[in-house]
Design a protein around this motif. Structure first.
Motif, mmCIF file in Angstrom:
data_model
loop_
_atom_site.group_PDB
_atom_site.id
_atom_site.type_symbol
_atom_site.label_atom_id
_atom_site.label_comp_id
_atom_site.label_asym_id
_atom_site.label_seq_id
_atom_site.Cartn_x
_atom_site.Cartn_y
_atom_site.Cartn_z
ATOM 1 N N VAL A 225 39.904 8.720 18.656
ATOM 2 C CA VAL A 225 39.303 10.189 18.553
ATOM 3 C C VAL A 225 39.396 10.836 19.813
ATOM 4 N N VAL A 226 38.824 10.263 20.889
ATOM 5 C CA VAL A 226 39.196 11.242 21.935
ATOM 6 C C VAL A 226 40.451 12.022 22.033
ATOM 7 N N ARG A 227 41.428 11.316 21.915
ATOM 8 C CA ARG A 227 43.057 11.906 22.066
ATOM 9 C C ARG A 227 42.587 13.123 21.491
ATOM 10 N N ASP A 228 42.257 13.261 20.527
ATOM 11 C CA ASP A 228 42.175 14.516 19.169
ATOM 12 C C ASP A 228 41.432 15.088 19.290
ATOM 13 N N CYS A 229 40.047 15.128 20.399
ATOM 14 C CA CYS A 229 39.265 15.972 21.013
ATOM 15 C C CYS A 229 39.460 16.766 21.995
ATOM 16 N N LEU A 230 40.507 15.586 23.140
ATOM 17 C CA LEU A 230 41.234 16.905 23.971
ATOM 18 C C LEU A 230 42.682 17.609 23.385
ATOM 19 N N ALA A 231 43.082 16.785 22.124
ATOM 20 C CA ALA A 231 44.320 17.823 22.432
ATOM 21 C C ALA A 231 43.748 19.272 21.333
ATOM 22 N N ASP A 232 42.437 19.367 20.582
ATOM 23 C CA ASP A 232 42.305 20.343 20.339
ATOM 24 C C ASP A 232 41.687 21.242 21.480
ATOM 25 N N VAL A 233 40.844 20.470 22.599
ATOM 26 C CA VAL A 233 40.673 21.660 23.309
ATOM 27 C C VAL A 233 41.745 22.405 23.851
ATOM 28 N N VAL A 234 42.189 21.906 24.708
ATOM 29 C CA VAL A 234 44.010 22.248 24.869
ATOM 30 C C VAL A 234 43.858 23.791 24.162
ATOM 31 N N ASN A 235 44.348 22.752 22.496
ATOM 32 C CA ASN A 235 44.815 23.706 21.718
ATOM 33 C C ASN A 235 44.511 25.248 22.052
ATOM 34 N N ARG A 236 42.437 25.435 22.343
ATOM 35 C CA ARG A 236 42.269 26.499 21.634
ATOM 36 C C ARG A 236 41.454 27.541 23.283
ATOM 37 N N PHE A 237 42.194 26.513 24.198
ATOM 38 C CA PHE A 237 41.569 27.266 25.595
ATOM 39 C C PHE A 237 43.269 27.411 26.396
ATOM 40 N N THR A 238 43.897 27.048 25.980
ATOM 41 C CA THR A 238 45.046 27.191 27.370
ATOM 42 C C THR A 238 46.181 28.027 26.804
ATOM 43 N N ARG A 239 45.727 28.667 25.595
ATOM 44 C CA ARG A 239 46.562 29.348 24.717
ATOM 45 C C ARG A 239 47.050 30.844 26.192
ATOM 46 N N GLY A 240 48.512 30.705 25.716
ATOM 47 C CA GLY A 240 48.863 31.639 27.177
ATOM 48 C C GLY A 240 48.964 31.335 28.016
ATOM 49 N N GLY A 241 47.996 29.741 28.926
ATOM 50 C CA GLY A 241 47.700 30.240 30.418
ATOM 51 C C GLY A 241 46.790 30.547 30.639
ATOM 52 N N GLU A 242 45.729 30.753 29.934
ATOM 53 C CA GLU A 242 44.135 31.437 29.639
ATOM 54 C C GLU A 242 43.642 30.419 30.491
ATOM 55 N N HIS A 243 44.048 29.091 30.672
ATOM 56 C CA HIS A 243 42.223 28.621 31.036
ATOM 57 C C HIS A 243 43.605 27.322 31.864
ATOM 58 N N VAL A 244 42.680 26.803 32.472
ATOM 59 C CA VAL A 244 43.101 25.453 33.199
ATOM 60 C C VAL A 244 41.762 25.236 32.518
ATOM 61 N N VAL A 245 42.698 23.491 31.954
ATOM 62 C CA VAL A 245 41.142 22.408 30.943
ATOM 63 C C VAL A 245 41.845 20.826 32.276
ATOM 64 N N THR A 246 40.482 20.639 33.103
ATOM 65 C CA THR A 246 40.829 19.284 33.627
ATOM 66 C C THR A 246 40.731 17.948 33.008
ATOM 67 N N GLY A 247 41.767 16.530 33.791
ATOM 68 C CA GLY A 247 41.411 14.991 33.040
ATOM 69 C C GLY A 247 40.156 15.094 32.944
ATOM 70 N N ALA A 248 39.828 14.120 32.026
ATOM 71 C CA ALA A 248 38.599 13.342 32.124
ATOM 72 C C ALA A 248 39.059 12.279 32.757
ATOM 73 N N VAL A 249 37.304 11.851 33.584
ATOM 74 C CA VAL A 249 37.070 11.550 34.593
ATOM 75 C C VAL A 249 37.710 9.758 35.020
ATOM 76 N N TRP A 250 39.013 9.102 36.177
ATOM 77 C CA TRP A 250 39.384 7.897 35.913
ATOM 78 C C TRP A 250 38.633 7.192 37.106
ATOM 79 N N GLU A 251 38.070 6.231 36.086
ATOM 80 C CA GLU A 251 36.658 5.401 35.932
ATOM 81 C C GLU A 251 36.538 3.775 36.999
ATOM 82 N N HIS A 252 37.872 3.482 37.096
ATOM 83 C CA HIS A 252 38.459 2.632 37.538
ATOM 84 C C HIS A 252 38.490 2.697 39.234
#
Length: 400
Positions: A225-252
């Protein structure tokens, strides 16, 4: 500043086919967003945030966030605000005194637009030590006022400041509201494009909305369910290299394991670094390596981390391989002609479809450099762990 600045000139010349480039707070927005790399989080209540920042930079961090939101108790907000301002002023004093120690890009994670204004006013000239603000739980309704406050403060002070929206709210998590929410956010981001540095994703908050939490053997990309959300965020904001999307916290941090390690033996044994592999496995760094690799494969660059041991691992994995770089140069050279070539690394290069990929690879190479080969990457990982040990020996680097 420069990634892997702790390397000697000889080490840099041996490990990199193209060395990492220099970055400053005044670098172009797209380059600065890429350069964030592993962003180290600290609660705003930490008593020596400025010293922590200096030590984390010595260990290879190029960005840090001082948190006034989820990482501190609600009752401690006033105390934490004053602590953050005092730390900025001490950093400014270091710079004024000519201290040569490198500093990371510093951001403050805030709760409200008024907090942006009050911190900026209290900091005075020391505001120059701040790169911007991290904006949690961003929605179209909350983000606009936050970015307007940043623009207002930046214009009044003459200090260029950025906002980093964090996408982690229920309207993005729920499938039935996600498309509309992303569209509304995109409009706000477009209206403030020049001061939005990057978009961060809140993997912990998104997982928590479903009552989920990934363990050390599971990447964020395995949580459907989180992967699907992240994929849609990347789809919306990185088209054409317009924005950088950074990854979820590594909490371990290190703990008990269930599944087999995820690091191949051969790259380490060939470099006589078998003990390094064992130390990385013991520190759960193989899971982090796997998640960062999947981040990159999905167009997500950079990561929030909570321990300094994670910094050099994330940044080393953001370097560009020689095969990627050679293919990117070939594609960019042929851009406009079209057609297909066979690379010297056993891949088909389609000039048209691969053109944007090649452009993005060249941008990353300019920031993180091009490692000479796989052996150099292993040595770079080893150098990062050695550097951390040296810094720790001189005084503990902060833990979240």
């Amino acid at each position: 500043m420069r990634h892997f600045a702790y390397l000697t000139d000889d080490e840099r010349g041996r490990l990199f086919a193209v060395p990492p480039g220099d970055i400053t707070a005044g670098s172009p927005r797209a380059m600065l967003a890429l350069a964030l790399g592993a962003t180290l989080y600290s609660p705003g209540t930490r008593p020596a945030l400025d010293a922590d920042a200096v030590r984390s930079a010595a260990a290879g961090a190029t960005s840090t966030v001082w948190c006034l939101e989820d990482a501190i108790p609600h009752a401690a907000v006033g105390e934490a605000e004053a602590n953050v301002v005092a730390a900025l002023q001490r950093l400014d004093h270091r710079v004024a005194e000519g201290d040569p120690a490198p500093l990371p890009l510093v951001f403050v994670r805030v709760r409200t637009p008024d907090q942006i204004r009050s911190i900026s006013l209290a900091a005075g000239p020391a505001l120059a030590r701040l790169t911007g603000f991290s904006l949690p739980k961003a929605t179209a309704g909350s983000l606009g006022p936050m970015l307007e406050a940043i623009a207002e403060v930046g214009e009044a002070s003459g200090v260029p400041l950025y906002g980093m929206p964090i996408l982690e709210t229920p309207d993005l998590a729920w499938r039935e509201t996600r498309t509309a929410a992303l569209g509304a956010l995109a409009e706000v981001v477009a209206a403030h494009r020049e001061i939005v540095l990057c978009l961060r994703v809140g993997g912990t908050d998104l997982s928590g909305l479903f009552g989920l939490r990934r363990d050390r053997d599971t990447t964020i990309w395995d949580v459907a369910v989180v992967r699907d959300c992240l994929a849609d965020v990347v789809n919306r904001f990185t088209r054409g290299g317009e924005h950088v999307v950074t990854g979820a916290v590594w909490e371990h941090i290190p703990g008990p394991r269930l599944f087999k390690p995820q690091l191949r033996q051969s790259p380490f044994t060939e470099q006589h670094e078998g003990r390094l592999r064992q130390r990385m496995i013991a520190g759960d760094l193989d899971g982090l390596i796997r998640e960062v690799s999947l981040d990159k494969a999905n167009g997500v660059l950079g990561k929030t981390v909570i321990h300094p041991a994670h910094v050099s691992v994330v940044n080393a994995l953001l370097t560009v391989s020689r095969s990627e770089y050679d293919d990117a140069l070939e594609i960019l050279t042929a851009r406009g002609r079209g057609g297909v070539t066979v690379s010297g690394h056993g891949r088909m290069n389609e000039i048209g479809p691969h053109a944007l990929w090649a452009e993005l690879i060249s941008r990353r190479a300019a920031v993180y450099g091009v490692v000479a080969d796989e052996a150099a990457l292993v040595e770079l990982l080893s150098a990062g762990q050695r550097r951390l040990a040296e810094v720790l020996a001189g005084g503990e680097v902060r833990r979240a």
